[in-house]
Each structure stands twice: as structure tokens, then as C-alpha cells.
Design a protein around this motif. Sequence first.
Motif, mmCIF file in Angstrom:
data_model
loop_
_atom_site.group_PDB
_atom_site.id
_atom_site.type_symbol
_atom_site.label_atom_id
_atom_site.label_comp_id
_atom_site.label_asym_id
_atom_site.label_seq_id
_atom_site.Cartn_x
_atom_site.Cartn_y
_atom_site.Cartn_z
ATOM 1 N N GLU A 41 6.585 -36.585 -15.876
ATOM 2 C CA GLU A 41 7.107 -35.216 -15.943
ATOM 3 C C GLU A 41 5.939 -34.246 -16.037
ATOM 4 O OE1 GLU A 41 10.023 -32.441 -18.780
ATOM 5 O OE2 GLU A 41 9.790 -34.603 -19.159
ATOM 6 N N ARG A 42 6.097 -33.068 -15.453
ATOM 7 C CA ARG A 42 5.086 -32.011 -15.570
ATOM 8 C C ARG A 42 5.720 -30.674 -15.239
ATOM 9 N NH1 ARG A 42 6.340 -30.366 -10.803
ATOM 10 N NH2 ARG A 42 5.886 -31.691 -9.007
ATOM 11 N N HIS A 43 5.207 -29.631 -15.870
ATOM 12 C CA HIS A 43 5.630 -28.273 -15.570
ATOM 13 C C HIS A 43 4.551 -27.304 -16.042
ATOM 14 C CE1 HIS A 43 7.243 -29.155 -19.640
ATOM 15 N NE2 HIS A 43 6.889 -27.896 -19.899
ATOM 16 N N PRO A 44 4.392 -26.155 -15.360
ATOM 17 C CA PRO A 44 3.356 -25.199 -15.746
ATOM 18 C C PRO A 44 3.675 -24.514 -17.062
ATOM 19 C CG PRO A 44 4.702 -24.318 -13.974
ATOM 20 C CD PRO A 44 5.131 -25.742 -14.161
ATOM 21 N N ILE A 45 2.637 -24.168 -17.800
ATOM 22 C CA ILE A 45 2.780 -23.498 -19.100
ATOM 23 C C ILE A 45 1.742 -22.385 -19.213
ATOM 24 C CG2 ILE A 45 3.703 -25.550 -20.267
ATOM 25 C CD1 ILE A 45 0.901 -25.980 -21.438
ATOM 26 N N LYS A 46 1.892 -21.571 -20.230
ATOM 27 C CA LYS A 46 0.894 -20.561 -20.545
ATOM 28 C C LYS A 46 -0.289 -21.215 -21.268
ATOM 29 C CE LYS A 46 4.166 -16.716 -20.949
ATOM 30 N NZ LYS A 46 4.680 -15.633 -21.836
#
Length: 304
Positions: A41-46
Motif C-alpha cells: 500500500e502507498r499514498h502521498p502525504i504532507k
Amino acid sequence: MSKKSHFTTVTALPAGITRETVLETLHNHVAMIDLNPLVTERHPIKPPSEATPEEYHCQWYSVTDKVNYLPGGLYSGSVTFNACFHDLPDGLQSHIYAPMGLNMKGRWTLGGSLPGEPRQAVEIGLGVPKTGLWLREDVEMKVNVVMGGFVKKTTKKAHSTLVRRLVEKAHIIDAETHNTGLAEQTFQDSYPPDYHSGGTPAAGMPYQGRRSMRSGSGTCSDDQSVVSGGSHDRYSYASNPQVANPSNSSYSDYSQRPDAKTSTSYPGVAPLFSQQSHPANFAVELPSQRESSPMELDSTQRYP
């Protein structure tokens, strides 16, 4: 207690892969993450609070890995960590902040020379190829002494699979680019040189750029002269006199033209065709030639 370790891996890239394709994949952060076999799993973050001033402006992602702690998947678990990516002219930098004090910095570098390019001196002791392209990975990590060996072994194995997938992906992209170029060249060679530029065809050469569609007695064509000039302008739309005959563009109403003939049954309305204008073999029934119908309205009658 933490311990620092460093390892370098150099992989020779097969012939036929271009430098642009490899760099494009390295700069595609999502693709690099997905090529790792451990990622689930992966997703962009601040940028997180632990980001340095330089890393604050990098691209950050939250990544989850599946880790097998025992061989054969007898005991496994998942680890979620933050990672940042920074593009370089010749590669990519990454920095991972993982649980249990794991801090890993990585750098991917694309080097080597292709046929026709000048050869440069390479670093000795690493097995760097003398010719051709190669991909180098430098990893520096700080991890718990107990987990150091396991993390290093797992990382090297996963990145080995990542590189093989990257090479195969580069082969596919290069093959698609090559086939697309051949198809475009074949398409251009099948038409005369003036087709795409819109120039006048050479003498004796048919104008293949002209397309026409015939529907009934009307003709539609890309050639403007078919609409505004020649014999076909007699069959143009009567509702637009400027298109029908540019020479009479001063008349705002078609019925005001000197050559316009009005119908006796419908005063003020010009017939679409006249007996003088249409060809001999083109039969047109004028309103005056139709038989009177009991239901035909008298134009002189007025209705409220």
C-alpha cells in the motif's frame, strides 16, 4: 543500540535500453514504489515533522511493506513508514523513516556509455561495466544491531527484484516507442509530401487530400470552390446568400436579388431552383406546376 552500515550494488543494463527510458522510470516515484515486491500500500502525504528543511520540499509518501520474519511465510507482519523522493539529473535519492529506529538513505545512479558516446573512467572495486549502461544503488542505513542483518538481507533481495522489473519495464517502453515511430513513418510515406502541408499537388498527381460526400443532389467537399464557385453554387443554401453567391453579398435578402423569381402561390418566397439555372437533366417541380389542391391556402386571405 544502533549501527550504521552501507552497501553498493551495480547492475549492468542490457543493450537496447535507452538512457531516457531508465531516467523516466527512476523519476516516476509511484512506479519505483510499486516495483518493490514488499510494498502492499502507498499514498502521498504532507511532509512530516521529522523532515529536514531540504527534505520538506521533496515528494512524501506513506508506504506499507509486508515482511516475512520467518522463511516460507510462517510468520509475517506489515510495517508502515514515511519515505521521501528527490530527483537528480542522473538518478534518484530516497530517505526512509521506519519504526524501530530504522533510518535508510538510498541513491540510484544511471551511468555508463552507449555506442558512439565517449567512454569515461569508472570506479574500481565495484564491478562497474566498462561499456554500456549500468544502474548503481548506494544504501546507507542506521538500524538496531539485532535487526541489522535481517533488514540488510531483506532490502537487498527486494531491490534485486525491483531492478529486474525496472529493466523489463524499460524494454516494454522502448518497444512501444519503436513500434509507434515505425507506424507513423509508414503512415507518412503512404501519402504525397504535400498532403500534410496543405500545398498544391504536383502536376499529374491526384489531389488525395480532397474529400467529398454526396447525398442526393447536394455535394459537400473540402474544396471551397465547390461551395462558392462554379456550377455548384446554384444549389447552395438559399438562406445564406453570401455563401450561395459571394458576388451578391450586398443583398441582405435572397428575394431582393435581380435574378430571384417569386412563386405565385407563396409571394415573397424565392424558389430554391430556377428553370434557367438547373441542368437539363435535373428535374425540379416548381410550385406553379403542381395541381391545385382544395386545401391550398389562398395567399390573399388573411387569418387572425
